[in-house]
Write a protein that holds these residues in place. Structure first.
Motif, PDB file in Angstrom:
ATOM      1  N   GLY A 129       0.810  -1.209   0.000  1.00  0.00           N
ATOM      2  CA  GLY A 129       0.000   0.000   0.000  1.00  0.00           C
ATOM      3  C   GLY A 129       0.844   1.260   0.000  1.00  0.00           C
ATOM      4  N   LEU A 130       1.908   1.269   0.812  1.00  0.00           N
ATOM      5  CA  LEU A 130       2.813   2.421   0.843  1.00  0.00           C
ATOM      6  C   LEU A 130       3.519   2.609  -0.493  1.00  0.00           C
ATOM      7  CD1 LEU A 130       4.387   1.941   4.396  1.00  0.00           C
ATOM      8  CD2 LEU A 130       2.715   3.682   3.704  1.00  0.00           C
ATOM      9  N   LEU A 131       3.872   1.487  -1.135  1.00  0.00           N
ATOM     10  CA  LEU A 131       4.519   1.580  -2.447  1.00  0.00           C
ATOM     11  C   LEU A 131       3.580   2.214  -3.465  1.00  0.00           C
ATOM     12  CD1 LEU A 131       6.800   0.902  -4.449  1.00  0.00           C
ATOM     13  CD2 LEU A 131       5.761  -1.370  -4.708  1.00  0.00           C
ATOM     14  N   ALA A 132       2.334   1.757  -3.494  1.00  0.00           N
ATOM     15  CA  ALA A 132       1.363   2.326  -4.436  1.00  0.00           C
ATOM     16  C   ALA A 132       1.138   3.811  -4.161  1.00  0.00           C
ATOM     17  CB  ALA A 132       0.046   1.557  -4.346  1.00  0.00           C
ATOM     18  N   TRP A 133       1.023   4.173  -2.889  1.00  0.00           N
ATOM     19  CA  TRP A 133       0.808   5.574  -2.520  1.00  0.00           C
ATOM     20  C   TRP A 133       1.998   6.441  -2.914  1.00  0.00           C
ATOM     21  CZ3 TRP A 133      -2.701   8.926  -1.928  1.00  0.00           C
ATOM     22  CH2 TRP A 133      -2.529  10.090  -1.190  1.00  0.00           C
ATOM     23  N   SER A 134       3.212   5.934  -2.728  1.00  0.00           N
ATOM     24  CA  SER A 134       4.407   6.706  -3.100  1.00  0.00           C
ATOM     25  C   SER A 134       4.487   6.896  -4.611  1.00  0.00           C
ATOM     26  CB  SER A 134       5.666   6.013  -2.587  1.00  0.00           C
ATOM     27  OG  SER A 134       5.889   4.785  -3.272  1.00  0.00           O
ATOM     28  N   ARG A 135       4.090   5.896  -5.375  1.00  0.00           N
ATOM     29  CA  ARG A 135       4.133   6.024  -6.826  1.00  0.00           C
ATOM     30  C   ARG A 135       3.068   7.011  -7.320  1.00  0.00           C
ATOM     31  NH1 ARG A 135       8.285   4.303  -5.826  1.00  0.00           N
ATOM     32  NH2 ARG A 135       9.306   2.426  -6.627  1.00  0.00           N
ATOM     33  N   LEU A 136       1.893   7.006  -6.688  1.00  0.00           N
ATOM     34  CA  LEU A 136       0.861   7.953  -7.076  1.00  0.00           C
ATOM     35  C   LEU A 136       1.300   9.391  -6.823  1.00  0.00           C
ATOM     36  CD1 LEU A 136      -2.371   6.143  -5.788  1.00  0.00           C
ATOM     37  CD2 LEU A 136      -1.675   6.481  -8.165  1.00  0.00           C
ATOM     38  N   ARG A 137       2.146   9.582  -5.818  1.00  0.00           N
ATOM     39  CA  ARG A 137       2.650  10.927  -5.512  1.00  0.00           C
ATOM     40  C   ARG A 137       3.995  11.205  -6.169  1.00  0.00           C
ATOM     41  NH1 ARG A 137       2.934  11.667   0.691  1.00  0.00           N
ATOM     42  NH2 ARG A 137       3.934   9.615   0.528  1.00  0.00           N
ATOM     43  N   SER A 138       4.425  10.285  -7.049  1.00  0.00           N
ATOM     44  CA  SER A 138       5.692  10.429  -7.779  1.00  0.00           C
ATOM     45  C   SER A 138       6.891  10.526  -6.839  1.00  0.00           C
ATOM     46  CB  SER A 138       5.641  11.669  -8.686  1.00  0.00           C
ATOM     47  OG  SER A 138       4.606  11.546  -9.639  1.00  0.00           O
ATOM     48  N   HIS A 139       6.823   9.811  -5.709  1.00  0.00           N
ATOM     49  CA  HIS A 139       7.945   9.754  -4.790  1.00  0.00           C
ATOM     50  C   HIS A 139       8.842   8.569  -5.142  1.00  0.00           C
ATOM     51  CE1 HIS A 139       5.968  12.252  -1.330  1.00  0.00           C
ATOM     52  NE2 HIS A 139       6.026  12.897  -2.482  1.00  0.00           N
ATOM     53  N   GLN A 140      10.125   8.747  -4.947  1.00  0.00           N
ATOM     54  CA  GLN A 140      11.068   7.696  -5.328  1.00  0.00           C
ATOM     55  C   GLN A 140      11.031   6.518  -4.369  1.00  0.00           C
ATOM     56  OE1 GLN A 140      15.065   9.102  -5.767  1.00  0.00           O
ATOM     57  NE2 GLN A 140      15.846   7.181  -6.607  1.00  0.00           N
ATOM     58  N   THR A 141      10.795   6.788  -3.080  1.00  0.00           N
ATOM     59  CA  THR A 141      10.802   5.731  -2.081  1.00  0.00           C
ATOM     60  C   THR A 141       9.487   5.725  -1.305  1.00  0.00           C
ATOM     61  OG1 THR A 141      11.825   7.192  -0.421  1.00  0.00           O
ATOM     62  CG2 THR A 141      13.301   5.848  -1.795  1.00  0.00           C
ATOM     63  N   ALA A 142       9.138   4.552  -0.785  1.00  0.00           N
ATOM     64  CA  ALA A 142       7.990   4.438   0.112  1.00  0.00           C
ATOM     65  C   ALA A 142       8.425   4.824   1.511  1.00  0.00           C
ATOM     66  CB  ALA A 142       7.439   3.015   0.091  1.00  0.00           C
ATOM     67  N   SER A 143       7.569   5.530   2.226  1.00  0.00           N
ATOM     68  CA  SER A 143       7.952   6.004   3.562  1.00  0.00           C
ATOM     69  C   SER A 143       6.794   5.827   4.528  1.00  0.00           C
ATOM     70  CB  SER A 143       8.381   7.476   3.511  1.00  0.00           C
ATOM     71  OG  SER A 143       7.322   8.292   3.019  1.00  0.00           O
ATOM     72  N   PHE A 144       7.139   5.794   5.815  1.00  0.00           N
ATOM     73  CA  PHE A 144       6.144   5.675   6.872  1.00  0.00           C
ATOM     74  C   PHE A 144       6.741   6.254   8.148  1.00  0.00           C
ATOM     75  CE2 PHE A 144       4.205   3.344  10.443  1.00  0.00           C
ATOM     76  CZ  PHE A 144       2.864   3.643  10.223  1.00  0.00           C
ATOM     77  N   ALA A 145       5.982   7.084   8.835  1.00  0.00           N
ATOM     78  CA  ALA A 145       6.409   7.690  10.095  1.00  0.00           C
ATOM     79  C   ALA A 145       7.771   8.366   9.961  1.00  0.00           C
ATOM     80  CB  ALA A 145       6.443   6.639  11.210  1.00  0.00           C
ATOM     81  N   ASN A 146       7.910   9.143   8.896  1.00  0.00           N
ATOM     82  CA  ASN A 146       9.138   9.917   8.652  1.00  0.00           C
ATOM     83  C   ASN A 146      10.371   9.040   8.462  1.00  0.00           C
ATOM     84  OD1 ASN A 146       7.765  12.432   8.929  1.00  0.00           O
ATOM     85  ND2 ASN A 146       7.876  12.232  11.163  1.00  0.00           N
ATOM     86  N   ARG A 147      10.162   7.863   7.943  1.00  0.00           N
ATOM     87  CA  ARG A 147      11.279   6.972   7.631  1.00  0.00           C
ATOM     88  C   ARG A 147      11.042   6.359   6.250  1.00  0.00           C
ATOM     89  NH1 ARG A 147      12.902   9.111  11.561  1.00  0.00           N
ATOM     90  NH2 ARG A 147      14.106   8.222  13.314  1.00  0.00           N
ATOM     91  N   SER A 148      12.098   6.239   5.467  1.00  0.00           N
ATOM     92  CA  SER A 148      12.013   5.589   4.163  1.00  0.00           C
ATOM     93  C   SER A 148      12.220   4.090   4.314  1.00  0.00           C
ATOM     94  CB  SER A 148      13.056   6.163   3.201  1.00  0.00           C
ATOM     95  OG  SER A 148      12.789   7.522   2.921  1.00  0.00           O
ATOM     96  N   ILE A 149      11.457   3.316   3.567  1.00  0.00           N
ATOM     97  CA  ILE A 149      11.582   1.862   3.600  1.00  0.00           C
ATOM     98  C   ILE A 149      12.602   1.439   2.538  1.00  0.00           C
ATOM     99  CG2 ILE A 149      10.341  -0.329   3.503  1.00  0.00           C
ATOM    100  CD1 ILE A 149       9.351   1.564   5.690  1.00  0.00           C
ATOM    101  N   PRO A 150      13.592   0.605   2.889  1.00  0.00           N
ATOM    102  CA  PRO A 150      14.588   0.164   1.896  1.00  0.00           C
ATOM    103  C   PRO A 150      13.927  -0.512   0.704  1.00  0.00           C
ATOM    104  CG  PRO A 150      15.291  -0.433   4.113  1.00  0.00           C
ATOM    105  CD  PRO A 150      13.887   0.074   4.231  1.00  0.00           C
ATOM    106  N   SER A 151      14.453  -0.247  -0.489  1.00  0.00           N
ATOM    107  CA  SER A 151      13.871  -0.824  -1.704  1.00  0.00           C
ATOM    108  C   SER A 151      13.950  -2.346  -1.694  1.00  0.00           C
ATOM    109  CB  SER A 151      14.585  -0.271  -2.939  1.00  0.00           C
ATOM    110  OG  SER A 151      15.973  -0.576  -2.901  1.00  0.00           O
ATOM    111  N   GLU A 152      14.995  -2.911  -1.057  1.00  0.00           N
ATOM    112  CA  GLU A 152      15.103  -4.370  -0.987  1.00  0.00           C
ATOM    113  C   GLU A 152      13.929  -4.970  -0.220  1.00  0.00           C
ATOM    114  OE1 GLU A 152      17.446  -2.288  -0.222  1.00  0.00           O
ATOM    115  OE2 GLU A 152      19.142  -2.669  -1.581  1.00  0.00           O
ATOM    116  N   THR A 153      13.497  -4.283   0.845  1.00  0.00           N
ATOM    117  CA  THR A 153      12.361  -4.764   1.624  1.00  0.00           C
ATOM    118  C   THR A 153      11.072  -4.704   0.806  1.00  0.00           C
ATOM    119  OG1 THR A 153      13.421  -3.969   3.653  1.00  0.00           O
ATOM    120  CG2 THR A 153      11.072  -4.448   3.768  1.00  0.00           C
ATOM    121  N   ILE A 154      10.900  -3.630   0.043  1.00  0.00           N
ATOM    122  CA  ILE A 154       9.728  -3.510  -0.827  1.00  0.00           C
ATOM    123  C   ILE A 154       9.720  -4.629  -1.863  1.00  0.00           C
ATOM    124  CG2 ILE A 154       8.567  -2.066  -2.512  1.00  0.00           C
ATOM    125  CD1 ILE A 154       8.321  -0.962   0.260  1.00  0.00           C
ATOM    126  N   GLN A 155      10.888  -4.947  -2.418  1.00  0.00           N
ATOM    127  CA  GLN A 155      10.973  -6.014  -3.412  1.00  0.00           C
ATOM    128  C   GLN A 155      10.630  -7.369  -2.798  1.00  0.00           C
ATOM    129  OE1 GLN A 155      14.528  -5.956  -5.962  1.00  0.00           O
ATOM    130  NE2 GLN A 155      14.839  -3.827  -5.350  1.00  0.00           N
TER     131      GLN A 155
END
Length: 476
Positions: free
Chosen positions: A347-373
């Motif tokens: 869900g965070l990944l989809a939301w970040s892409r809709l906002r054209s953000h490079q990384t998914a984030s939550f609570a002022n922290r970016s989630i590592p791309s490896e974890t998203i993968q």
């Protein structure tokens, strides 16, 4: 100085090994097992032991014993804390048989590696670092807590919650059953609920407690507590109960687990109430409507108890239940499913892409791309297994249910793979080949996602010496 004479060893048995020899001694061969193999093997060994116990221990059944297929099915369902049954636990088993099932549930819920580590520690030994790391899961999230302490806390949390749950249920059930008769059902349901197993000593699960809000709330609390994950529970314990200064804040993992759990419970509660307010809940008083719709949101999180008949529920209710069953509980818990964090990260990944953000984030922290993968890979694989399971069950079919509805098969397959235990009533009617498919799904669902995640970690962390040239593909 004269050297002592040593006869020449012509066999080579006593000759020292040459430097650089890589042949390990025989006693260390078991150490060469990969972590995923050790994890899967511990559950497989417990299932085999449970099957043999159900077949050969006398006095477990009221009448005739289980056949081999049903013994394997029951053992797998108990060890994988699923709750699907082919025989009625309440009437088919004696109290001794129910106790054997409960032991399998407890061992499967905690995990053999956790219990092995505790036993070795109690005997004054030290389990291997690999066993400890497998026992506690994502160990790196709590570097402040020694691994041995964390393992002990896992067992302590489990028995504490189960004891409190059993005592509370006993207080509520004594007026209904009597002080002697309420002891065993209270213990059984408390353990089964915290381990998210769904086995019950009542023929209708918890349907007879539709009008008991206290029972529903206690079981719900046990289910949610068991599904939060021991890492999150340890953080809450250290941060808010022990006031440990090393825990100045909750980790992003625990914040995501708690936020996602609350969102799923509340949104599911509202939707189930909407779907069944004029249906299965229509004849209930207001309080019972609210508590039963809440329980309908709690139990698909791989618990498996039911206070309604899902075979009589609306398609909207059953489809929402399937979605919640796929999500399941949280990592490092007794629950199954893809896990709340996987759902949240997608869900965070989809939301970040809709906002054209490079990384998914939550609570002022970016989630590592490896974890998203890894989350994306786990979602694709889990969904593919469920789809394949539905196809296989549809292909095998059952002669007496040739026109079985697609939703019924999807419900059963999702429940089995995500170790939930809910059913629309077809489990006892499955043919022998179909039962073996469900057995495989339960086993893969309990051991597979963790093994897949571990494999993805290894694959994604391995960097090749080169990469192939990029070429784009149109999406959407």
């Amino acid at each position: 100085m004269v050297q002592p004479h040593c006869p020449k060893d012509t066999t080579g048995k006593n000759s020292p090994k040459r430097l650089g020899s890589t042949s390990p001694p025989r006693w260390s061969q078991t150490r060469r097992l990969a972590p995923a193999e050790l994890f899967v093997g511990s559950f497989l060994a417990l299932i085999v032991a449970g099957t043999l116990a159900l077949k050969f221990i006398p006095g477990l059944y009221e009448n005739e014993g289980l056949g081999w297929t049903d013994a394997v099915f029951t053992s797998t369902s108990a060890v994988c804390v699923t709750g699907l049954i082919v025989v009625d636990t309440a009437t088919y088993f004696t109290p001794l048989g129910q106790a054997v099932v409960l032991v399998l549930i407890q061992l499967g819920g905690l995990g053999m590696l956790v219990l092995t580590s505790v036993i070795i520690g109690a005997l004054g030994g030290r389990p291997s670092l690999r066993t400890e790391s497998l026992a506690v899961g994502a160990r790196h999230l709590l570097p402040q807590v020694p691994t041995k302490r964390l393992i002990v806390d896992v067992v302590r949390f489990t028995f504490l919650f189960e004891a409190i749950g059993a005592f509370t249920l006993y207080l509520f059930w004594t007026p209904r059953m009597g002080w002697k008769e309420a002891i065993w059902p209270s213990i059984f349901h408390s353990v089964s609920a915290f381990c998210n197993a769904g086995f019950s000593t009542n023929s209708g699960s918890l349907i007879e407690y539709q009008d008991s809000p206290a029972t529903i709330v206690v079981i719900s609390v046990l289910i949610v507590a068991g599904g939060l994950g021991f890492i999150t529970m340890e953080e809450i314990h250290q941060r808010y109960i022990r006031r440990n200064p090393a825990f100045r804040r909750l980790s992003i993992h625990s914040k995501l687990v708690l936020a996602t759990t609350a969102f799923l419970l509340l949104s599911g509660w509202a939707l189930f109430a909407l779907f069944e307010w004029q249906g299965l809940l229509s004849k209930m008083p207001l309080v019972d409507k609210l508590t039963n719709s809440l329980f309908m949101s709690v139990t698909p999180r791989t618990a498996g108890f039911n206070t309604i008949d899902y075979g009589s529920a609306t398609d909207s209710t059953n489809f929402l239940t399937i979605i919640l069953m796929m999500i399941g509980g949280s990592p490092g818990s007794t629950a199954g499913g893809m896990k709340t964090t996987t759902f949240a990260l997608l869900g965070l990944l989809a939301w970040s892409r809709l906002r054209s953000h490079q990384t998914a984030s939550f609570a002022n922290r970016s989630i590592p791309s490896e974890t998203i993968q890894r989350a994306s890979g786990l979602f694709v694989i889990a969904t593919g297994i469920v789809v394949l399971g539905v196809f296989v069950l549809a292909f095998i079919g059952d002669s007496h249910r040739a026109t079985q509805a697609f939703l019924v098969r999807l419900f059963e397959t999702t429940s089995a793979f995500n170790t939930v235990g809910l059913s629309m009533g077809i489990t006892p009617q499955l043919s022998t080949p179909s039962r073996w498919i469900v057995i495989v799904l339960m086993f893969i669902g309990r051991t597979g996602p963790l093994s897949i995640a571990a494999a993805l970690i290894v694959r994604l962390s391995t960097r090749g010496r080169f990469r192939l040239a990029y070429e784009d593909v149109v999406v959407g």
